[in-house]
Design a protein around this motif. Sequence first.
Motif, PDB file in Angstrom:
ATOM      1  N   ALA A   1       0.834  -1.209   0.000  1.00 51.69           N
ATOM      2  CA  ALA A   1       0.000   0.000   0.000  1.00 51.69           C
ATOM      3  C   ALA A   1       0.868   1.259   0.000  1.00 51.69           C
ATOM      4  O   ALA A   1       0.476   2.297  -0.553  1.00 51.69           O
ATOM      5  CB  ALA A   1      -0.936  -0.006   1.210  1.00 51.69           C
ATOM      6  N   HIS A   2       2.060   1.205   0.597  1.00 55.96           N
ATOM      7  CA  HIS A   2       2.932   2.387   0.608  1.00 55.96           C
ATOM      8  C   HIS A   2       3.272   2.818  -0.811  1.00 55.96           C
ATOM      9  O   HIS A   2       3.281   4.007  -1.144  1.00 55.96           O
ATOM     10  CB  HIS A   2       4.221   2.096   1.395  1.00 55.96           C
ATOM     11  N   VAL A   3       3.542   1.841  -1.682  1.00 56.93           N
ATOM     12  CA  VAL A   3       3.880   2.164  -3.075  1.00 56.93           C
ATOM     13  C   VAL A   3       2.682   2.803  -3.765  1.00 56.93           C
ATOM     14  O   VAL A   3       2.779   3.888  -4.352  1.00 56.93           O
ATOM     15  CB  VAL A   3       4.318   0.887  -3.832  1.00 56.93           C
ATOM     16  N   ALA A   4       1.531   2.128  -3.705  1.00 58.63           N
ATOM     17  CA  ALA A   4       0.346   2.618  -4.423  1.00 58.63           C
ATOM     18  C   ALA A   4      -0.064   4.005  -3.925  1.00 58.63           C
ATOM     19  O   ALA A   4      -0.382   4.896  -4.719  1.00 58.63           O
ATOM     20  CB  ALA A   4      -0.805   1.621  -4.228  1.00 58.63           C
TER      21      ALA A   4
ATOM     22  N   GLU B   1       5.580   4.798   6.330  1.00 58.64           N
ATOM     23  CA  GLU B   1       6.284   3.947   7.288  1.00 58.64           C
ATOM     24  C   GLU B   1       7.223   3.015   6.521  1.00 58.64           C
ATOM     25  O   GLU B   1       7.166   2.889   5.309  1.00 58.64           O
ATOM     26  CB  GLU B   1       5.260   3.134   8.109  1.00 58.64           C
ATOM     27  N   LYS B   2       8.074   2.320   7.241  1.00 61.84           N
ATOM     28  CA  LYS B   2       8.905   1.302   6.626  1.00 61.84           C
ATOM     29  C   LYS B   2       8.076   0.025   6.448  1.00 61.84           C
ATOM     30  O   LYS B   2       7.086  -0.144   7.172  1.00 61.84           O
ATOM     31  CB  LYS B   2      10.150   1.041   7.477  1.00 61.84           C
ATOM     32  N   PRO B   3       8.418  -0.946   5.630  1.00 60.30           N
ATOM     33  CA  PRO B   3       9.324  -0.755   4.500  1.00 60.30           C
ATOM     34  C   PRO B   3       8.637   0.112   3.433  1.00 60.30           C
ATOM     35  O   PRO B   3       7.411   0.081   3.293  1.00 60.30           O
ATOM     36  CB  PRO B   3       9.518  -2.176   3.971  1.00 60.30           C
ATOM     37  N   ALA B   4       9.445   0.863   2.672  1.00 61.92           N
ATOM     38  CA  ALA B   4       8.898   1.758   1.657  1.00 61.92           C
ATOM     39  C   ALA B   4       8.135   0.979   0.596  1.00 61.92           C
ATOM     40  O   ALA B   4       7.211   1.503  -0.025  1.00 61.92           O
ATOM     41  CB  ALA B   4      10.038   2.539   1.005  1.00 61.92           C
ATOM     42  N   ALA B   5       8.530  -0.277   0.383  1.00 61.55           N
ATOM     43  CA  ALA B   5       7.989  -1.078  -0.715  1.00 61.55           C
ATOM     44  C   ALA B   5       8.316  -2.540  -0.435  1.00 61.55           C
ATOM     45  O   ALA B   5       9.202  -2.828   0.361  1.00 61.55           O
ATOM     46  CB  ALA B   5       8.640  -0.631  -2.029  1.00 61.55           C
TER      47      ALA B   5
END
Length: 341
Positions: free
Chosen positions: A81-84, A99-103
Motif C-alpha cells: 500500500a505504501h507504493v500505491a 512507514e517502513k518498508p517503503a515497498a
Amino acid sequence: MSTAAKEVRIAAVGCGRHATSRVFPCFAKLPVRLVGVCDLDPALAAANARRFAGESSFSDAATMLDQVRPDGLVVCAGPEAHVALALLALQRGIAVYTEKPAAPSAADAWKVAQAARAAGKLVMTGFKYRYGRAMDKVKAIMATPAFGKVVAINVLRCSGWMDNLPGQSRSQFLLDFCCHPIDMVCYVGGEVDEVYAIAHGQDSYAITLRFASGAVGTMMFSSRASWARPVDRTEILGERGHVITIDDQIFMRYHVDGAQKDGHDPKFCTAGSDSMEETGFIGEMRAFVEHLAGTRTIDSVPSRVDESVKSLALYEAILASLASGKPERPARFAASRSSGA
Ligand SMILES: NC(=O)c1ccc[n+]([C@@H]2O[C@H](COP(=O)([O-])OP(=O)(O)OC[C@H]3O[C@@H](n4cnc5c(N)ncnc54)[C@H](O)[C@@H]3O)[C@@H](O)[C@H]2O)c1
C-alpha cells in the motif's frame, strides 16, 4: 535545524496498530493541522479523527486527497500500500512520508523514487533509527577527524517469534522487522559491495558485509528471543581505537583507548525525557514537517526513499546469498533524483 513555525496541512492514511500508537501521537508535538484521516475501515478513520483532532475522515485515499488537498501525506499501511499510495499522492503533487518498508522490493521503491524525482517532491521512509538522539551523536562523532574511517560494524538484533507466512510481507521477520537494522548499517557504513548470509530456517541469520569503503561488518538477527526482552546492539569501530556502542537505539557510549569519552544515557524516570524523541519517531516526522514548511531541503532528509532503495537492495542480496550459498552484490540503481529541491 529548528522546528518549523509555519503550520502545515497533513493528511494520514492507515489507522491501524502502529499508526495509532506511534505515528498520530507525533502530530500533537509538531506544528501541523490534521486535515484528513483515512482508513479502508471507516470506523478506524473516524476514531482516529476524533482522538487526534482530525478535521475529516474518509475510507478512500484518492477522495481524501482531492477534497482536502494536503501539503503532505503520511501513510502507515504496509509496504504494498505504501507504493500505491505514494504514487497516488505524487500524481497530485503531494509530498509523502511512508512507514517502513517503503515497498516490498527495491525495484518498487525505485519506481517511487523515480516518480518523486519527476514530480520534484519528497518521498521519505519512517526509518526511526536515523533520527534518534543517540544516532545524532553517533553521526557527529563519526564525522570528527579523530574518529577517522569506520573499519568494522557489528549488529545484533533479536525479537520474539514471527510467522514468515508466504505472500504476507507483514509476517516476514527479515523484511518487516530486520529492515530497520539493515537500513541502519547502510546509514552508518555506506554502500555495501558484497554480502554473504547463512540461516537457521527463517528465524536466525548470520550475515557478513564488505562495504564499498573497505570496512567489514556482521549482522546477527534472530526471532528466537522474546518480544518482552528484544535485543538491539550495534558496535562501530574506527581506525584508531575509537569504539561506539549503541543499545536499544537509545543509549550510546563512546570509548577511546578504553576510556569513556562521551555517551547518551537518557533518564526515563524524569519528566524531561521523552522516548518518542529518543527512539526517533518524532524526529522523522519533524523532518517531514520541516520540509513541508520550507525550512528543510529534500537532500537534508536522512531517509529519502532513495535510501530505502539501497537498503531494500541489501535485503534482496541477503536473500540471493541464502539461495546461492555464495557472496552476492546488492543491485545498484542509478541516482534517482536531482538535488537541492
Ligand atoms: N517503525 C516502526 O517501528 C514500526 C512498527 C510497527 C509497524 N510499522 C509499520 O507500520 C505499517 C503498518 O503496520 P500496522 O501494524 O499498524 O498494520 P495494521 O494492519 O494494524 O494497520 C494497517 C492499516 O492500514 C489500512 N490500510 C491498508 N491499505 C489501505 C489503503 N489503501 N487505504 C486506506 N487504508 C489502508 C488498513 O485498513 C489498516 O487499518 C507497516 O508497514 C509496518 O511495517 C513500523
